[in-house]
Each structure stands twice: as C-alpha cells, then as structure tokens.
Scaffold this motif. Sequence first.
Motif, PDB file in Angstrom:
ATOM      1  N   THR A   5      43.711  38.161  31.887  1.00 11.11           N
ATOM      2  CA  THR A   5      44.242  38.202  33.248  1.00 11.11           C
ATOM      3  C   THR A   5      43.687  39.345  34.082  1.00 11.11           C
ATOM      4  N   ALA A   6      43.174  40.393  33.437  1.00  9.02           N
ATOM      5  CA  ALA A   6      42.712  41.556  34.193  1.00  9.02           C
ATOM      6  C   ALA A   6      41.770  42.383  33.343  1.00  9.02           C
ATOM      7  N   GLY A   7      40.987  43.191  34.025  1.00  9.58           N
ATOM      8  CA  GLY A   7      40.112  44.153  33.369  1.00  9.58           C
ATOM      9  C   GLY A   7      40.364  45.533  33.929  1.00  9.58           C
ATOM     10  N   LEU A 215      30.632  46.295  40.750  1.00  6.04           N
ATOM     11  CA  LEU A 215      31.478  45.545  39.826  1.00  6.04           C
ATOM     12  C   LEU A 215      32.142  44.363  40.514  1.00  6.04           C
ATOM     13  N   THR A 216      32.341  44.462  41.833  1.00  2.22           N
ATOM     14  CA  THR A 216      32.906  43.336  42.575  1.00  2.22           C
ATOM     15  C   THR A 216      31.897  42.683  43.513  1.00  2.22           C
ATOM     16  N   THR A 217      31.022  43.468  44.132  1.00  2.95           N
ATOM     17  CA  THR A 217      30.141  42.911  45.155  1.00  2.95           C
ATOM     18  C   THR A 217      28.851  42.315  44.609  1.00  2.95           C
ATOM     19  N   ASP A 218      28.332  42.856  43.525  1.00  2.00           N
ATOM     20  CA  ASP A 218      27.047  42.393  42.987  1.00  2.00           C
ATOM     21  C   ASP A 218      26.971  42.665  41.487  1.00  2.00           C
ATOM     22  N   PRO A 219      27.905  42.111  40.717  1.00  2.00           N
ATOM     23  CA  PRO A 219      27.989  42.492  39.303  1.00  2.00           C
ATOM     24  C   PRO A 219      26.758  42.124  38.491  1.00  2.00           C
ATOM     25  N   HIS A 220      26.094  41.033  38.837  1.00  5.37           N
ATOM     26  CA  HIS A 220      24.956  40.616  38.023  1.00  5.37           C
ATOM     27  C   HIS A 220      23.779  41.584  38.137  1.00  5.37           C
ATOM     28  N   ALA A 221      23.721  42.342  39.234  1.00  6.65           N
ATOM     29  CA  ALA A 221      22.680  43.360  39.347  1.00  6.65           C
ATOM     30  C   ALA A 221      22.852  44.441  38.285  1.00  6.65           C
ATOM     31  N   LEU A 251      35.547  38.715  32.589  1.00  5.07           N
ATOM     32  CA  LEU A 251      36.458  38.332  33.667  1.00  5.07           C
ATOM     33  C   LEU A 251      36.007  37.104  34.432  1.00  5.07           C
ATOM     34  N   GLY A 252      34.745  36.729  34.310  1.00  2.03           N
ATOM     35  CA  GLY A 252      34.249  35.583  35.047  1.00  2.03           C
ATOM     36  C   GLY A 252      33.854  35.931  36.464  1.00  2.03           C
ATOM     37  N   ALA A 253      33.584  34.897  37.265  1.00  2.00           N
ATOM     38  CA  ALA A 253      32.987  35.111  38.588  1.00  2.00           C
ATOM     39  C   ALA A 253      33.964  35.703  39.590  1.00  2.00           C
ATOM     40  N   GLY A 254      35.194  35.199  39.586  1.00  2.00           N
ATOM     41  CA  GLY A 254      36.127  35.590  40.637  1.00  2.00           C
ATOM     42  C   GLY A 254      37.048  36.716  40.231  1.00  2.00           C
ATOM     43  N   VAL A 255      36.887  37.876  40.866  1.00  2.00           N
ATOM     44  CA  VAL A 255      37.775  39.000  40.598  1.00  2.00           C
ATOM     45  C   VAL A 255      38.211  39.629  41.912  1.00  2.00           C
ATOM     46  N   LEU A 276      40.641  45.421  37.929  1.00  2.00           N
ATOM     47  CA  LEU A 276      40.183  44.144  38.485  1.00  2.00           C
ATOM     48  C   LEU A 276      41.067  43.025  37.956  1.00  2.00           C
ATOM     49  N   ALA A 277      41.559  42.188  38.853  1.00  2.00           N
ATOM     50  CA  ALA A 277      42.365  41.028  38.461  1.00  2.00           C
ATOM     51  C   ALA A 277      41.501  39.783  38.486  1.00  2.00           C
ATOM     52  N   VAL A 278      41.737  38.888  37.539  1.00  2.00           N
ATOM     53  CA  VAL A 278      41.044  37.602  37.520  1.00  2.00           C
ATOM     54  C   VAL A 278      41.661  36.709  38.579  1.00  2.00           C
TER      55      VAL A 278
END
Length: 280
Positions: A5-7, A215-221, A251-255, A276-278
């Motif tokens: 549910t959260a990280g 961590l929220t705006t561009d995590p894959h970078a 957490l997946g894509a949406g946080v 961060l919440a899922v």
Amino acid sequence: MARITAGVAASHVPAIGAAIDRDQVGTEYWKPLFDGFGWTRDWMSEQRPDVVILVYNDHATEFSLDLIPTFAIGCAETFAPADEGFGARPVPVVQGHPALAWHLAESLILDEFDMTILNKLGVDHGLTVPMSLMFGQPETWPVKVIPVLVNAVQYPPPTGNRCWALGEAIARAVASFDEDLNVQIWGTGGMSHQLQGPRAGLINTPFDIAFLDRLTTDPHALRKIPHLEYLREAGSEGIELVMWLIMRGALGAGVKELHRHYHVPASNTAVGHIVLAVEP
C-alpha cells in the motif's frame, strides 16, 4: 490477497539511533531532524501496516568481507538487535513473518533472483534506526518485519536497474500471497555522504533533492544512474540509494507523495525521508 500500500524511504545514520538512546531527541542539534518525522509517526499510527519489508544493508555486523551476499532475506521468527561494538541498541526484538518471508524467498528465486536465505540474523542500525524513526520507543514493535539485505559495502553492488527489478518481483510475490495483509516496503540508507578519505563529509544537496523529486516525477531515470555517478555525486556511501529503488520498483507506476523531509547534517551525513502511497 496481500497488497503493498505504501513505500517509505529514510536514512539510517547510526548517530540517529544513539541520539534516541541517549535522550537527545529534543536538543538543539537533533530536534530539527526528528521533527521532520513527526508527520510520519502520526500517519503510521493511522495507516499501520501488518508487515514491513525493510530493505537495508548490513554494516559488517552479520556479514564480514569473507561472505557478502548481493541479496538476502530474513526468514526467521525473530531478529535480535546486534552488538555493533558498543552494545546492542536498547530496542525491542524484531518480530518476523516467516510465512510471507518464505513465500517471498520461493517466489523471488523462481523469478530468477538469487536470494540468500537467512534463518538467523542479528539486525544492526540499518534496520533499527528506521524502526525508531517511524515508531519511537515502544516496548514492542507494532509491526512484523521481513528484512531484505543488499550489498552496499563491497564493490560491486547491484545496479539501480537490478534493484528496481527486484522491487517489481517483490510486488508480484506479495500479490500472490493468499492472506489479507497490508504491506509496506521501506528503502533505507543514503542520502549523499562519504565517511572517509579527502572527501569525508561530502554532502550534495542538489543531487539529493533531484533524487527525491525523481522518485515521483521521473523514477525510471533513476534506474540508469551508474555506480560511478553515485560515487562522484553522492560520495562513497551514496550507493545506498539503490536500496530506495527496490522500494520504488515495488510500488508500480502510480504513486502519490505524501510527505518529504530533508535535513543536513546528522553527524556528517545528509538525511532524506519520503513517504509514497500507491494509487489505485
């Protein structure tokens, strides 16, 4: 089924534990740091998970340079605070969740992650300091914990991309566990710091803030940051940030970012914290 549910991410500076144990939380030096975790402690009391998967690195307490697993998981019933050379911290024994831990171990190994299974483990400040920051000084910890250990001491540590993939695999494993559990995953260590050599005391606030933002705006970078960049920008111990990527990958894509705290210095280290919440 179980669900993440959260990280939560937080630095695990040993001096933070010492400040708590010596009743220095309210002193002029330490109060600004601890104040930044007040929101999270309140939130934890309302959104308390059943289990925390806590990602940290052993600091030559359980493992010496003779034996260094890249990834390991604690499957025991309990985990006692370790003596790191000045006595064990006066904190509760950590209660494990063997059923979920063994399920994770099986799932991750069959998912082609070579996990070292630990049926006995003494936990050092890497685990106990985040627990103290989130829960204060209770007589017993209010959650069960599954330790996941990552080599961030001896080169080569795993890449950020591999850590992210492990987080994704942990999420798949949790989702396949047939019990209604609220699970959080915590990434610990970091942020920028160097403990030795000519750059001892290095703190790179722009790098740290950019990492928190991404961590929220561009995590894959963040998956693409090479070891050398961590060393150059965040110091020799900044590599601990790859453990935050296990949390983020799970957490997946949406946080949604719920809370953030950044403080300099604690000892000679930058301290970062994010919740961060899922999002459904």
